[in-house]
Design an enzyme around this catalytic site. Structure first.
Site, PDB file in Angstrom:
ATOM      1  N   ARG A  12      48.419  27.619  25.667  1.00 24.55           N
ATOM      2  CA  ARG A  12      48.134  29.077  25.839  1.00 24.55           C
ATOM      3  C   ARG A  12      49.289  29.934  26.593  1.00 24.55           C
ATOM      4  O   ARG A  12      50.382  29.671  25.992  1.00 24.55           O
ATOM      5  CB  ARG A  12      46.723  28.799  26.245  1.00 24.55           C
ATOM      6  CG  ARG A  12      45.673  28.521  25.213  1.00 24.55           C
ATOM      7  CD  ARG A  12      44.241  28.209  25.781  1.00 24.55           C
ATOM      8  NE  ARG A  12      43.489  29.212  26.710  1.00 24.55           N
ATOM      9  CZ  ARG A  12      42.629  30.387  25.988  1.00 24.55           C
ATOM     10  NH1 ARG A  12      42.651  30.202  24.622  1.00 24.55           N
ATOM     11  NH2 ARG A  12      42.301  31.244  26.809  1.00 24.55           N
ATOM     12  N   ASP A 138      44.463  38.704  37.314  1.00 17.40           N
ATOM     13  CA  ASP A 138      43.673  39.107  36.410  1.00 17.40           C
ATOM     14  C   ASP A 138      43.450  40.723  36.469  1.00 17.40           C
ATOM     15  O   ASP A 138      43.265  41.026  37.669  1.00 17.40           O
ATOM     16  CB  ASP A 138      42.539  38.288  36.226  1.00 17.40           C
ATOM     17  CG  ASP A 138      41.634  38.604  35.172  1.00 17.40           C
ATOM     18  OD1 ASP A 138      41.221  39.787  34.579  1.00 17.40           O
ATOM     19  OD2 ASP A 138      41.308  37.686  34.441  1.00 17.40           O
ATOM     20  N   TYR A 151      34.724  34.035  40.090  1.00 17.37           N
ATOM     21  CA  TYR A 151      36.306  34.236  39.468  1.00 17.37           C
ATOM     22  C   TYR A 151      36.860  35.336  40.005  1.00 17.37           C
ATOM     23  O   TYR A 151      38.132  35.593  40.411  1.00 17.37           O
ATOM     24  CB  TYR A 151      36.159  34.101  37.830  1.00 17.37           C
ATOM     25  CG  TYR A 151      37.279  34.424  37.063  1.00 17.37           C
ATOM     26  CD1 TYR A 151      38.471  33.403  36.934  1.00 17.37           C
ATOM     27  CD2 TYR A 151      37.634  35.734  36.507  1.00 17.37           C
ATOM     28  CE1 TYR A 151      39.340  33.717  36.302  1.00 17.37           C
ATOM     29  CE2 TYR A 151      38.869  35.885  35.922  1.00 17.37           C
ATOM     30  CZ  TYR A 151      39.727  34.986  35.910  1.00 17.37           C
ATOM     31  OH  TYR A 151      40.834  35.274  35.323  1.00 17.37           O
ATOM     32  N   ALA A 154      37.947  35.123  43.551  1.00 21.26           N
ATOM     33  CA  ALA A 154      39.073  34.326  43.710  1.00 21.26           C
ATOM     34  C   ALA A 154      40.472  35.092  43.119  1.00 21.26           C
ATOM     35  O   ALA A 154      41.497  35.053  43.722  1.00 21.26           O
ATOM     36  CB  ALA A 154      38.908  33.000  42.790  1.00 21.26           C
ATOM     37  N   LYS A 155      40.360  35.746  41.961  1.00 21.75           N
ATOM     38  CA  LYS A 155      41.640  36.778  41.469  1.00 21.75           C
ATOM     39  C   LYS A 155      42.026  37.432  42.567  1.00 21.75           C
ATOM     40  O   LYS A 155      43.039  37.901  42.669  1.00 21.75           O
ATOM     41  CB  LYS A 155      41.507  37.074  40.105  1.00 21.75           C
ATOM     42  CG  LYS A 155      41.518  35.872  39.009  1.00 21.75           C
ATOM     43  CD  LYS A 155      42.651  35.294  39.005  1.00 21.75           C
ATOM     44  CE  LYS A 155      42.837  34.345  37.661  1.00 21.75           C
ATOM     45  NZ  LYS A 155      43.969  33.592  37.640  1.00 21.75           N
TER      46      LYS A 155
HETATM   47  N1  NAP Z   1      43.835  34.298  28.476  1.00 20.67           N
HETATM   48  C1  NAP Z   1      43.634  35.647  28.669  1.00 20.67           C
HETATM   49  O1  NAP Z   1      43.326  36.442  28.040  1.00 20.67           O
HETATM   50  C2  NAP Z   1      43.527  35.779  30.274  1.00 20.67           C
HETATM   51  C3  NAP Z   1      43.336  37.092  30.757  1.00 20.67           C
HETATM   52  C4  NAP Z   1      43.336  37.433  32.093  1.00 20.67           C
HETATM   53  C5  NAP Z   1      43.800  36.667  32.902  1.00 20.67           C
HETATM   54  N2  NAP Z   1      44.310  35.301  32.357  1.00 20.67           N
HETATM   55  C6  NAP Z   1      45.035  34.300  33.466  1.00 20.67           C
HETATM   56  O2  NAP Z   1      46.250  33.679  32.897  1.00 20.67           O
HETATM   57  C7  NAP Z   1      46.424  32.445  33.322  1.00 20.67           C
HETATM   58  C8  NAP Z   1      46.374  31.448  31.872  1.00 20.67           C
HETATM   59  O3  NAP Z   1      45.460  31.905  31.139  1.00 20.67           O
HETATM   60  P1  NAP Z   1      44.643  30.947  29.933  1.00 20.67           P
HETATM   61  O4  NAP Z   1      43.749  31.466  29.308  1.00 20.67           O
HETATM   62  O5  NAP Z   1      46.202  30.314  29.214  1.00 20.67           O
HETATM   63  O6  NAP Z   1      44.321  29.755  30.778  1.00 20.67           O
HETATM   64  P2  NAP Z   1      43.377  28.407  30.538  1.00 20.67           P
HETATM   65  O7  NAP Z   1      43.595  28.232  29.114  1.00 20.67           O
HETATM   66  O8  NAP Z   1      42.062  28.957  30.756  1.00 20.67           O
HETATM   67  O9  NAP Z   1      43.749  27.459  31.614  1.00 20.67           O
HETATM   68  C9  NAP Z   1      44.876  27.015  31.659  1.00 20.67           C
HETATM   69  C10 NAP Z   1      45.286  25.596  32.198  1.00 20.67           C
HETATM   70  O10 NAP Z   1      44.626  25.619  33.555  1.00 20.67           O
HETATM   71  C11 NAP Z   1      44.391  24.065  33.747  1.00 20.67           C
HETATM   72  N3  NAP Z   1      43.549  24.001  35.009  1.00 20.67           N
HETATM   73  C12 NAP Z   1      42.198  24.310  35.095  1.00 20.67           C
HETATM   74  N4  NAP Z   1      41.735  23.714  36.128  1.00 20.67           N
HETATM   75  C13 NAP Z   1      42.671  22.896  36.640  1.00 20.67           C
HETATM   76  C14 NAP Z   1      42.705  22.057  37.585  1.00 20.67           C
HETATM   77  N5  NAP Z   1      41.464  21.858  38.621  1.00 20.67           N
HETATM   78  N6  NAP Z   1      43.614  21.127  38.190  1.00 20.67           N
HETATM   79  C15 NAP Z   1      44.871  21.374  37.146  1.00 20.67           C
HETATM   80  N7  NAP Z   1      44.836  22.322  35.831  1.00 20.67           N
HETATM   81  C16 NAP Z   1      43.779  22.963  35.915  1.00 20.67           C
HETATM   82  C17 NAP Z   1      44.123  23.593  32.516  1.00 20.67           C
HETATM   83  O11 NAP Z   1      44.757  22.344  32.171  1.00 20.67           O
HETATM   84  P3  NAP Z   1      44.354  21.012  31.328  1.00 20.67           P
HETATM   85  O12 NAP Z   1      44.173  21.766  30.174  1.00 20.67           O
HETATM   86  O13 NAP Z   1      45.864  20.388  31.149  1.00 20.67           O
HETATM   87  O14 NAP Z   1      43.499  20.383  31.759  1.00 20.67           O
HETATM   88  C18 NAP Z   1      44.156  24.530  31.621  1.00 20.67           C
HETATM   89  O15 NAP Z   1      44.801  24.245  30.222  1.00 20.67           O
HETATM   90  C19 NAP Z   1      45.124  31.984  33.976  1.00 20.67           C
HETATM   91  O16 NAP Z   1      45.435  32.156  35.478  1.00 20.67           O
HETATM   92  C20 NAP Z   1      44.157  33.114  33.695  1.00 20.67           C
HETATM   93  O17 NAP Z   1      43.088  33.323  34.755  1.00 20.67           O
HETATM   94  C21 NAP Z   1      44.280  35.013  31.127  1.00 20.67           C
END
Ligand code: NAP
Length: 242
Positions: A12, A138, A151, A154-155
């Site tokens: 991702r 976020d 959440y 936290a953000k």
């Molecule tokens: N996706 C969006 O549209 C969106 C929107 C707003 C903000 N964001 C922010 O952008 C960032 C990336 O988003 P995403 O959707 O790609 O994230 P995601 O897929 O939800 O999570 C990213 C990775 O975080 C790791 N993780 C979670 N808890 C953990 C822990 N306790 N220890 C170690 N690793 C941990 C996991 O690793 P493993 O799989 O290896 O366990 C997961 O693959 C995040 O900070 C998210 O809040 C995303």
């Protein structure tokens, strides 16, 4: 050769960020927790493109005592650290009235506590390279997401931490954040019509792409020597929507 540590880099947005830095010539340290298969595929591909340019590091970021060792292992790869990208995050609803201490610990731990302690442990190395930290926040840090209070808290605190550490670590280390809007839908099941409601609130009329986030992160980490303490929204204008 510059090196970057990206947390949650297996897939991702984290993987897109890793690809962007690698393309620009960085050696990349790919942190992951459970996604061992995905991270090995990513790392193998990067090492085929440029030998010895990527390693993987496993760790649960909720284990605060292990975060110093994670930084040490990252630094050991190239003997330096130029950028830390705090990307890993837990994300799920916690409707008020039913929030457990375990949920609080996981959401605050991954989105706030780990970025803080990684930054603290990484600071001496980042000072010596005049490096940078980029925290992935976020758009909902400013505009709280209904049913996601922990959440959102936290953000919001991660955005505050970004500004605080920018002051603490100046002038040697710049600290900035990227606040994504809707980029990739969560892996959890979504209710019928939920995605349409989100898209209706985006002035540019569509969700973003992981590359949009990766480019913004790279800009702040590498191409913005006079920018610190800032949060760049990359959200298709979502933060303008009232
Ligand atoms: N996706 C969006 O549209 C969106 C929107 C707003 C903000 N964001 C922010 O952008 C960032 C990336 O988003 P995403 O959707 O790609 O994230 P995601 O897929 O939800 O999570 C990213 C990775 O975080 C790791 N993780 C979670 N808890 C953990 C822990 N306790 N220890 C170690 N690793 C941990 C996991 O690793 P493993 O799989 O290896 O366990 C997961 O693959 C995040 O900070 C998210 O809040 C995303």
């Amino acid at each position: 050769m510059k090196s970057v540590l990206i947390t949650g880099a297996a897939k991702r947005l984290g993987a897109a960020i890793a690809l962007e830095f690698h393309r620009a010539g960085y050696d990349v340290i790919l942190h992951y927790r459970h996604s061992g298969t995905e991270v090995e595929v990513l790392s193998t591909g990067l090492n085929q493109e440029r030998p010895h340019s990527a390693i993987t590091l496993q760790g649960d970021l909720l284990q605060t005592v292990s975060l110093g060792a994670l930084i040490e292992r990252a630094v050991a790869f190239r003997g330096r650290l130029d950028a830390l990208i705090n990307n890993a995050s837990a994300f799920y609803p916690t409707p008020l009235g039913r929030v457990t201490e375990a949920q609080w610990d996981e959401l605050i731990g991954s989105n706030l506590r780990a970025p803080f302690f990684l930054s603290q442990a990484g600071a001496p190395y980042l000072r010596s390279t005049r490096g940078a930290i980029v925290n992935i926040g976020d758009v909902h840090a400013e505009r709280m997401l209904k049913d996601f209070p922990v959440y959102s808290i936290a953000k919001a605190a991660l955005h505050a931490m970004t500004r605080s550490l920018a002051k603490e670590l100046a002038p040697d280390v710049r600290v900035n954040g990227v606040a994504p809007g809707a980029i990739l839908w969560p892996e959890r099941p979504m209710a019928a019509g939920e995605q349409e409601v989100v898209v209706e609130q985006i002035p540019l009329g569509r969700i973003g792409r992981p590359e949009d986030i990766a480019r913004a992160v790279f800009y702040l980490a590498d191409e913005a020597p006079y920018v610190t303490g800032q949060i760049l929204s990359v959200d298709g204008g979502r933060s303008l929507f009232s």
